[in-house]
Design an enzyme around this catalytic site. Structure first.
Site, PDB file in Angstrom:
ATOM      1  CG  PHE A   1      -1.952  -1.066   1.417  1.00 34.55           C
ATOM      2  CD1 PHE A   1      -3.035  -0.915   0.836  1.00 34.55           C
ATOM      3  CD2 PHE A   1      -1.571  -2.198   2.101  1.00 34.55           C
ATOM      4  CE1 PHE A   1      -4.265  -1.808   1.007  1.00 34.55           C
ATOM      5  CE2 PHE A   1      -2.681  -3.213   2.282  1.00 34.55           C
ATOM      6  CZ  PHE A   1      -3.690  -2.962   1.554  1.00 34.55           C
TER       7      PHE A   1
ATOM      8  CB  THR B   1      -5.139   4.621  -8.191  1.00 33.26           C
ATOM      9  OG1 THR B   1      -6.105   5.418  -8.522  1.00 33.26           O
ATOM     10  CG2 THR B   1      -3.772   4.982  -8.909  1.00 33.26           C
ATOM     11  CG  ASP B   2     -10.173   5.000 -10.204  1.00 32.05           C
ATOM     12  OD1 ASP B   2      -9.108   5.586  -9.919  1.00 32.05           O
ATOM     13  OD2 ASP B   2     -11.186   5.088 -10.090  1.00 32.05           O
ATOM     14  CD  GLU B   3      -6.559   9.378  -8.900  1.00 30.41           C
ATOM     15  OE1 GLU B   3      -5.905  10.599  -9.269  1.00 30.41           O
ATOM     16  OE2 GLU B   3      -7.375   9.362  -7.897  1.00 30.41           O
TER      17      GLU B   3
ATOM     18  CE1 TYR C   1      -1.253   8.155  -5.795  1.00 30.30           C
ATOM     19  CE2 TYR C   1      -3.360   8.635  -7.259  1.00 30.30           C
ATOM     20  CZ  TYR C   1      -2.622   7.745  -6.147  1.00 30.30           C
ATOM     21  OH  TYR C   1      -3.238   6.807  -5.629  1.00 30.30           O
TER      22      TYR C   1
ATOM     23  CE  LYS D   1      -0.423   3.395  -6.663  1.00 30.26           C
ATOM     24  NZ  LYS D   1       0.025   2.839  -5.442  1.00 30.26           N
TER      25      LYS D   1
ATOM     26  N   PRO E   1     -14.063  23.939  -0.121  1.00 30.71           N
ATOM     27  CG  PRO E   1     -11.678  23.591   0.274  1.00 30.71           C
ATOM     28  CD  PRO E   1     -12.952  23.500   0.792  1.00 30.71           C
TER      29      PRO E   1
END
Ligand code: NAD
Ligand code: TYD
Length: 367
Positions: A82, A132-134, A158, A162, A213
């Protein structure tokens, strides 16, 4: 019985996973390796320290010798990885740490696993990489959701870091035969999430009477999954996933950011209306003063390169592993709000010090 090395186990998802695994596999032993950055907190593992079969080690995944010695001393057969720098906004302001931990760190870990598991006669093992899906980039409103075959198109530092780590894991399987699996999951929420991410930030800002925000017009879409469902998915991948494979894990719960923020606001208003003690405990919150929480919403400049939409197609995981998210967003959000209300001292502690410096970089005059 297995012996697991869990990197980043003092962070949000890692800590939830450690608790989940302890409950579901009480005979397994676990070593958590965590650098305890701003996002890692030993308190997230409270109650486990001192228990037999559990150890928390403060250390960096980039420390090859440390990882090798932990693997040797604890006869590790499974790594669940992780550890990462995980916040997109921080990666925009300072990408170096993301490359150092997410790319170089993952590579050091892979090298250590190869050294320990593949030299000599080898041994049964699993290296699971939590991603991650990103990495798949951004979807338009009508695009089909990401599958495991969607080409990588990471947009933030980021996501790129990944993606690079995913490729390294794949390469160590393909080239050296390391027994790996990768899962790509959508946006998590739940207990222990650091209050820089959307959901905890918003609900804590309401309690503190601070602006909420919302980037741009709040129309961006994320697919939300409760962290407990993610942990269940990881368990299925570890137990039933095929070596060398990638599995998408999603929440089947696409929401626009403004919808998420407004749901948090109305849930908080309802809670304050039902429980008069809350107004005494959190007198600054707008609903404690008879004002709707939504009055705090502030539309601010958009995130640079802000991905419009993420959505996960988990069909492969559901067909091959039996994965299905079980916690619907409204229930999961209510439980999450309750957790943050019950654990005020936790979030107050993690939010001082270096976190304040970050807020002033990110929001300047808003704080
Ligand atoms: P987090 O930021 O809450 O926790 C990360 C943990 O890693 C912290 O405990 C930190 O101390 C530790 N860490 C950082 N650098 C380290 C290093 N060099 N050596 C050892 N430990 C180090 O992150 P999270 O939200 O729990 O995410 C965990 C993993 O899941 C990450 O790999 C992330 O990319 C992935 N993921 C997160 C989400 C999400 O919505 N949060 C979604 C999909 C995948
Ligand atoms: P975040 O929780 O940072 O996760 P990610 O960027 O990995 O998806 O953000 C979720 C969404 O909420 C994202 O579209 C950015 C948006 N957002 C805001 O509008 N305001 C905020 O203060 C934050 C932190 C995020």
């Amino acid at each position: 019985m297995s012996s697991l090395l869990i990197t980043g186990g003092a962070g949000f998802i890692g800590a939830n996973f450690v608790h989940y695994w302890r409950r579901s596999h009480p005979d397994d032993s676990m070593v958590v390796l965590d650098a305890l950055t701003y996002a890692g907190n030993p308190e997230n593992l409270a109650g486990l320290e001192g228990q037999e079969g559990f150890r928390l080690v403060k250390g960096d995944i980039r420390g090859f010798d440390l990882v090798v010695s932990l693997m040797r001393d604890h006869d590790i057969d499974t790594i669940v990885h992780f550890a990462a720098e995980s916040h997109v906004d921080r990666s925009i302001h300072g990408p170096d740490e993301f490359i150092d931990t997410n790319v170089v760190g993952t590579h050091q870990l892979l090298k250590a696993a190869k050294e320990m598991w593949l030299s000599g006669s080898g041994r049964p093992h699993r290296f699971h990489h939590v991603s991650t899906d990103e990495v798949y980039g951004s979807l338009a409103p009508d695009d089909p959701a990401f599958t495991e075959d969607t080409p990588y198109a990471p947009n933030s530092p980021y996501a790129a870091s990944k993606a690079a780590s995913d490729h390294l894991v794949r390469a160590y399987h393909h080239t050296y035969g390391l027994e790996t699996t990768i899962s790509n999951c959508s946006n998590n929420y739940g207990p222990y999430q650091f209050p820089e991410k959307l959901i905890p930030l918003m609900l804590i800002n309401i309690l503190n009477n601070k602006p909420l925000p919302v980037y741009g017009k709040g129309l961006n879409i994320r697919d939300w999954i409760h962290v407990e469902d993610h942990c269940r998915g990881l368990e299925l991948v570890l137990e039933k996933g095929a070596v060398g494979e990638v599995y998408n894990l999603g929440g089947n719960s696409e929401k626009r950011n403004i919808e998420v923020v407004k749901t948090i606001c109305s849930s908080m208003d309802d809670l304050f209306a039902r429980d008069k003690d809350l107004a005494k405990r959190c007198p600054d919150a707008p609903p404690a003063q008879g004002e709707p929480s939504e009055t705090l919403i502030a539309f601010v400049s958009d995130r640079a390169g802000h991905d419009f939409r993420y959505a996960i197609n988990s069909l492969k995981s559901s067909r091959q592993l039996g994965f299905l998210p079980e916690i619907n967003f409204e229930e999961g959000l209510a439980a999450t709000i309750a957790w943050y209300l019950d654990n005020e001292s936790w979030w107050r502690r993690v939010m001082d010090g270096s976190y304040r410096d970050w807020l002033s970089i990110q929001y300047g005059s808003l704080d």
